[in-house]
Design a protein around this motif. Sequence first.
Motif, PDB file in Angstrom:
ATOM      1  N   GLU A  49      -8.822   2.377  -0.056  1.00  0.00           N
ATOM      2  CA  GLU A  49      -8.164   3.413  -1.211  1.00  0.00           C
ATOM      3  C   GLU A  49      -8.337   3.031  -2.785  1.00  0.00           C
ATOM      4  O   GLU A  49      -8.846   4.058  -3.352  1.00  0.00           O
ATOM      5  N   ASP A  76     -11.864  -0.707   5.049  1.00  0.00           N
ATOM      6  CA  ASP A  76      -9.984  -0.978   4.736  1.00  0.00           C
ATOM      7  C   ASP A  76      -9.166  -2.182   5.137  1.00  0.00           C
ATOM      8  O   ASP A  76      -7.965  -2.694   5.172  1.00  0.00           O
ATOM      9  N   TYR A  93      -7.384   9.446  -1.864  1.00  0.00           N
ATOM     10  CA  TYR A  93      -6.011   8.698  -1.577  1.00  0.00           C
ATOM     11  C   TYR A  93      -4.850   8.922  -2.366  1.00  0.00           C
ATOM     12  O   TYR A  93      -6.249   9.501  -3.617  1.00  0.00           O
ATOM     13  N   PRO A 116      -3.642  -2.127  -3.608  1.00  0.00           N
ATOM     14  CA  PRO A 116      -4.636  -1.168  -2.860  1.00  0.00           C
ATOM     15  C   PRO A 116      -6.183  -1.702  -2.720  1.00  0.00           C
ATOM     16  O   PRO A 116      -6.271  -3.266  -3.372  1.00  0.00           O
TER      17      PRO A 116
END
Length: 1023
Positions: A686, A170, A833, A682
Motif C-alpha cells: 500500500e 501485501d 491506493y 499501511p
Amino acid sequence: MPDALNAYAQQADVQIFFPSEKIASIRSVPIKGKLKTDEALRRLIAGSGLEIARKSGGTIMLRAASEPARKASGATVVSNEPIVVTGSRIARTEEDTSTPVSTIDRTLIEASGSIVLEDVLTRQPQYSGGFTSRSNNPGTGAAQIDLRGLGSNRNLVLVNGRRYVFFGQDQVTDINVIPAALVERIETVTGGSSAVYGSDAIAGVTNFILRDDFEGIEARAQLGGDTRGDGQTYSLDLTAGTNFADDRGNFVISGSYYKRDGIRQAARAYAGRVLDDGYDENWNPALVETGSLRSPDGSFSYIPYGDQLLQPGMEGLRDALSAAGLADIGPTGFTFDGAGSDARVHNDPADRYNYALLNYLQTPAKRYGVSAFTHFDASDALTLYGEFSYYRNEVDMQLAEANLAGTMRFDVTNPYVSPEMNEVFRQLDLLETGDAYNDGLVSLRVNRRFTEFGPREALVVRDSYRAGGGIRGDLGDLGGQFLRNVHYDLNYFYSRADSSTHLNNMVSYSGLAAGILSVDGADPLVNLFGAGGISDEAVRQLKIDTSNPTETELQVASAIVTSDVAPLPAGPLSMSLGFEWRSAYARSSSDPALESGDAVGFDAYSPTEGEVNVYEIFGEMRLPLLSEESPIGRVTANGAFRYSDYDLTVANGVWTYLGGLEWAPVPGLNLRGQWQHAVRAPNIGELFGGQSADRPRATDPCADPSAAADPTLRDLCIATGVPANLVGSPIVQTGGRVDALYGGNPDLDVEKSDTYTFGFTLAPRAVPNLRVSVDYFHIEVKDAISMLAGGVESTLDLCYNVIQDPASDVCQAIRRDPADGVIAAPYSILATYTNIGKLETSGIDFGVSWSQPLAFGIGGNDSHLAIDIRGTWLEKYAITPVQDLPDQVYECEGAFGLTCGGPFPRFKTASRITWSSGGLMLSAQHRHLSAVTDDRILVPARSGESGPTKADLAAPVMGSRDYVDISVSYEVGRTGLTFFGGVNNVFDVDPPIVADSQQQANTYPSTYDALGAEYFVGAKLRF
C-alpha cells in the motif's frame, strides 16, 4: 476437569492448573504434584475419558482419549471441558472470555475431507470468498482468507499464537503452507483483536493450533476428485514424533505432498462460454453468448463510418470502401475469414472470440514441504523450544492467448491484403493530418488474438521458510500472595518467501510494431490480417517469456510475562506485559520486457521495494469484580492496550486499546461485551508498491447506448477522452473488462477502526452437553485504505453518474486511447491506493452444540450423537468510497456485483450432525447461503436514486444455495488403522450463473461450489 479427578487431587495433595502454552498446544490438562502416577489415578484418568499424553518430571499431561480407549473404559468426554482459547494472552476458557471465539477442532476438519485448509474456512459463516488457490484470473496461487469480507489484510493469521510467514508486498499469509496434518484445531476471534495481537487484526484473528507434542508415527493418504471424473487431488502426510530425556523433551517432524489436477472452464457447461447481459429476440433481458472483440481474425477500426462518410472530402474513401465490399462498415471496422482472404465488415457479436475455453476453473497445483517442532523441559522454570518449516508451492494458471487492443501503423502497400484494401489504406492516409499526411503509413485500431502463440501460461513458484525458537517457563510464586503463577516466554522467528511468476507465450510489442512494417521493400515479417497469418518464423522472433520475482522477509522478536499479580476478594488480578519488534520487508522486480511494458496487453510494471519496522509494548489485565458467590453472580472486567511505534511518519506512535466485561449471573450463563479501538498502518504494498497491471471486470458508461442520448453524460464522456462520434458505441469497450494500473501511495494515512461485540453463552446444567452462543458484532473502519474510490467499477460510476466533473480525482484517474476512447493499456485507469471514506459491517453470529451418549450402537457398543450448528446473519455491509462524499454510501448487505464485490448473503449457516459407535463414525453437514441481488439494483435503490429493476436484468438474483456433505470413517479395532471417505455437495448443486457482474467463469467460484459433487477416500495409520 471431571469431579472425580478434582476430588483425587485434593486428597493426594496434587495441584491442578492451566498453563496456556501447554493446553493450547495439545488440548490437555496438566496435573502437577508429588506423585507421577499410581493405579488409582490411572483408573480415574481412564474413567474420565482421558489418557496420558506425556509425563515430564512431576507433571502428567492429559488429553482426550481416542475413541477405542473411551469405549473400552465406558467413559464419555464432556464436550464443555474448558480449554484456553485465542483472544487473550492471559489463560482463560472459552466460556470465560469477553470476545467471541469460534473453534473448529480436528474431528470437524477430518470429517470435511478437505485436504487444503482454505476449504475448511471458506465454508464457515464468518468468512467471505476471497481469492483461493484455485482462482485463475485473477489469482496468485495462494489461499487468502477473508474474515467478515473486510479483506485478507485485515485478518491476522497466527500459528500457535505467533505470526506466520507471509508472501507478497501485501503481507498476507498463504494458509496452505500451514501443515494441515498437524492442525489440532482452528480458533477464530470474530470481534477484532488488534490490542492483543497487532494492528492487522481489525476483522479478527485466525489461529491455527498445531500438535507440537506428538509421539508415534502417523501416515495419512487421501485421493479425491470430482464425480464427473476430473480434477483429481492426491495427498500424503507422514508425521513422526518421539519423547526423549526421560520424557522431558519431544521432537516431531511432519512431511506432506499434495497434487491437484486442473479443470478448464470448457469442462463445465455453465463456464465454457462467455456470457453477457443482453436481450433475446423479443427484447427481453437474457444471458447471451458473446466473447471478445479481440479475435484470431482480428478487427480493424478507427475508420469513418455512417454519416461521417457523407461529409465533404470523404468521396475517395467512400468509393474505396465500396469497392472492397465494406460499404456498410460500422464502428467495429472490418475483419477477415482467414489469413490472406478479402476483408469483410466486422459483425458484432458473431465475430467475437470465446476466450473462456482455455481458462482454468481449477488451477493445477503441487505442494510439498516439511515442518519440525521440538522442546526440552530443562526444569519447570525453563523450557527450550524451536520450530522449522519449509514448503514449496507450484501453481499453474492459464489464460487465453495474448491479445492486442491499440493503434498501430501499417504500410499502405501491405502485401497481405487485397489491392482494394490497399486503396482503402491509401485514402485513410490522405485523411490524416500533420506529419502523418500521405506518409505511406496508415493508423488502424487493432483488436486481435494471437492464437499462433498458444495460451498464456503463468507458473507461480513459491518457496516459504520459517525458523525460530525461544525459551519459556513457569517461575511459580515470586512474592507470597503477590506475583503468583508467573509465566514468561521469549522468542525470535525469521520467515522468508521467495516467489516468482513466469509468464510464457507473451508477444513483444516492439517486435510486433517493427514486424508489421516493410524493411527495404521486403514483405513485412508479420501478417496481422486474419487468423493463422503469423508465420512460425515470426512467432519465434516475437515470442517472449517473462518473469516477476518477489522476495519477502518477516522478523519477529517478542517477550511476554503473565502473572496473577495480586489477590482480590473475587479472585486474582491477572496481567500480562510484553514487548514485540517486527520487521517486514518486500522486494519485487520484473524482467526488462515487463518493466518497459513490452509485453502485449500489459502496462509497464514498476519494481517494489520497502520495509516497515515497528516497536510495540502491550499489556492486558483481567480484573475479577464479583465472585460467583455474590448476589448477582460473577463479574469480571478486562482490558488491553498496545502502543506501536512504526518507522512511518503517519504511524510513529499510535495506540490500540480495548475494554470488556463478563457477567455470569447464574451458573451456565455468561453475558459478555467488548469494545476495541484499533489503528492499522499501511503495509508495504500500500505504501511502496510499484505500478502493476490488471484487467478487472467493470462497465464503461460511455460504451452504453444510453450515453449518446444523455447530454450530460455525453459531454462528460467527450471531456474524458471519448471521440464525439463514438459515445455510446460498443467499440469503446471491447469486453467486460478494462485495464487498470495499481500501485502504492507513500502519502497514505493510517486507518482507524472501532469494534464492539456483545452476546452470551449458555450451558444449562439441566441439559448436559448443550452450549449456545449468540454474539452481535459491529466493525467500522474509517479512512480505510483501498484502491481509489474502492475499486475500478466505483471509479467509473462516481465519475459518470455521481460527481460528473471531469476535473474530479475519479475522472482524472480515467485514461483513454485518444483514437477511440477505449480504456486499454497503455491507457489504463490509475487505481492507486488511497484513504477512502469508510467500511462498516455488523450482524449476529450464533452457534449451538450438543452431544449425547446413546444406549444403543453397533456390535453391542454404545454410541454417541453430536450436533453442531453455526450461523451468521448480516445486518450491514456498507462502503463509503470517497471521504469528501460521506452521504454517498454503497449498502451491500444481501448484494453482489462489481461495486460491492462479495457476495454478501444476509444469512449463512453450517450445520453438522455426527453419530459414532465403536470405531464407526457417520457425519453429515448442511451449508446454506441465502440469495443475493445484483448491486446495480440494490445500491441505487437503497440510496434513493434511479436505477435498473429486477425486470431489467437477465440474472438479477443469485438464488440461495443449500449443500449437503456426507462422510464416514471406520477405525479397525486397536490396529491404529482408519479408513474414511465422503462426498461434498452430494446432490451436485451447480453454482448460480451471472454475466457482467461475475467474479470468474460466469459465477463466484470462491463462494459457491463450482465443481459439483466432490468425493474423497483415504486411510490413516497410527502406530
